[in-house]
Enzyme design. Sequence first.
Site, PDB file in Angstrom:
ATOM      1  N   SER A 161       0.858  -1.186   0.000  1.00 41.23           N
ATOM      2  CA  SER A 161       0.000   0.000   0.000  1.00 41.23           C
ATOM      3  C   SER A 161       0.897   1.240   0.000  1.00 41.23           C
ATOM      4  O   SER A 161       1.719   1.402  -0.898  1.00 41.23           O
ATOM      5  CB  SER A 161      -0.944  -0.026   1.208  1.00 41.23           C
ATOM      6  OG  SER A 161      -1.819   1.071   1.189  1.00 41.23           O
ATOM      7  N   HIS A 188      -2.938  -1.444  -3.085  1.00 43.91           N
ATOM      8  CA  HIS A 188      -4.082  -0.580  -2.843  1.00 43.91           C
ATOM      9  C   HIS A 188      -4.042   0.611  -3.800  1.00 43.91           C
ATOM     10  O   HIS A 188      -3.282   1.562  -3.591  1.00 43.91           O
ATOM     11  CB  HIS A 188      -4.078  -0.061  -1.397  1.00 43.91           C
ATOM     12  CG  HIS A 188      -4.253  -1.140  -0.381  1.00 43.91           C
ATOM     13  ND1 HIS A 188      -4.016  -0.930   0.960  1.00 43.91           N
ATOM     14  CD2 HIS A 188      -4.636  -2.435  -0.485  1.00 43.91           C
ATOM     15  CE1 HIS A 188      -4.251  -2.052   1.632  1.00 43.91           C
ATOM     16  NE2 HIS A 188      -4.624  -2.976   0.765  1.00 43.91           N
ATOM     17  N   ASP A 284      -3.983  -4.819   6.538  1.00 44.81           N
ATOM     18  CA  ASP A 284      -4.358  -5.738   5.471  1.00 44.81           C
ATOM     19  C   ASP A 284      -3.202  -6.691   5.172  1.00 44.81           C
ATOM     20  O   ASP A 284      -2.055  -6.273   5.063  1.00 44.81           O
ATOM     21  CB  ASP A 284      -4.726  -4.942   4.205  1.00 44.81           C
ATOM     22  CG  ASP A 284      -5.303  -5.808   3.104  1.00 44.81           C
ATOM     23  OD1 ASP A 284      -5.793  -6.910   3.411  1.00 44.81           O
ATOM     24  OD2 ASP A 284      -5.272  -5.373   1.938  1.00 44.81           O
TER      25      ASP A 284
END
Length: 340
Positions: A161, A188, A284
């Site tokens: 991310s 992401h 995540d």
Amino acid sequence: MVVDDSAIARGLIVQMLERHRPITVVARAANGEAALAELHRTPVDVVILDLEMPVMDGMTALPLMLAKHPDMRIIVASTLSQRNARASLEALQNGAADYVPKPEAGPLVSAAEFERELVAKVLALGRRPATNKLAVASSFDSSGRARATAHRPAAIAIGGSTGAPPVLIKLMTDLKDAISQPILITQHMPATFTALLAEQIERASGRPTAEAKNGEPILPGRCYVAPGGWHMTVGRDGATPVIGLNQEPPEHYCRPAVDPMLRSASAVYGNRLAVVILTGMGADGSEGCRITAKAGGRFVVQDEATSAVWGMPGAAAKTGLAEAILPASQISNWLREIAR
């Protein structure tokens, strides 16, 4: 500091940030030149930087800002046009820590989502790393020795991310022609960005790379990028592993998210899955890494010192199941060794 040539946009971003007490907006500027002047007078931790501005645009100002203040974090804010998405990815390669896509004019939900994402990233990037480091026993040392009893992986999955795109591009460049396993990537990013990221990976690695398509077979030597707005999963068509795409609810506020990829890939590949968790905010990937380890697979995480934000890799490391915590520069060595 908020840097945007639109007084309306500047004011709205300032209002959003100042609604959250830990954040203080100490300066604002209408172009890159004015922003540089402000930085001479005012200490700043995080800059929200528009790219398209008169006098001096954001792309020109970015390296000048970082040359004077290397520890400052810059978040690029731009619309989701293909041209601006391409420019935002270039800015990430040039040192920007992250980006936020500006909402389209009108929808209140878009503005609310923009505020949530902007505030979360400012808070994550504005915090200095903790002094205490997490110690994890590693079976991979600096000489490149991997765990001898482990199975050679059939597939590699990578999640990231905030701050991950430049690390990912460098990793894929280092792995050029080094491994034959298919690589699954969940980063992401919104849709326009993931298509361009796939292009960058293909150029850097020489490996056929594209946004994944629902139902396509997962083949050796190829790289599959989760398309923005879709979770990417792994299933089977007979004996052949195939890509699955779905629009089930976001996980960790993200779609695509890393956990759905790892849960499904572990079910298909079992102890022949290898996972890398790169820099990123949030947690995540940590649940997926637990499942990977339970299935007999293995994973490593990027270390705190080389991460823009040690959220995702830190959460995965705290499971206590990571094979190693590695600087970004050593991850390609680990993958080479286990791929043999």
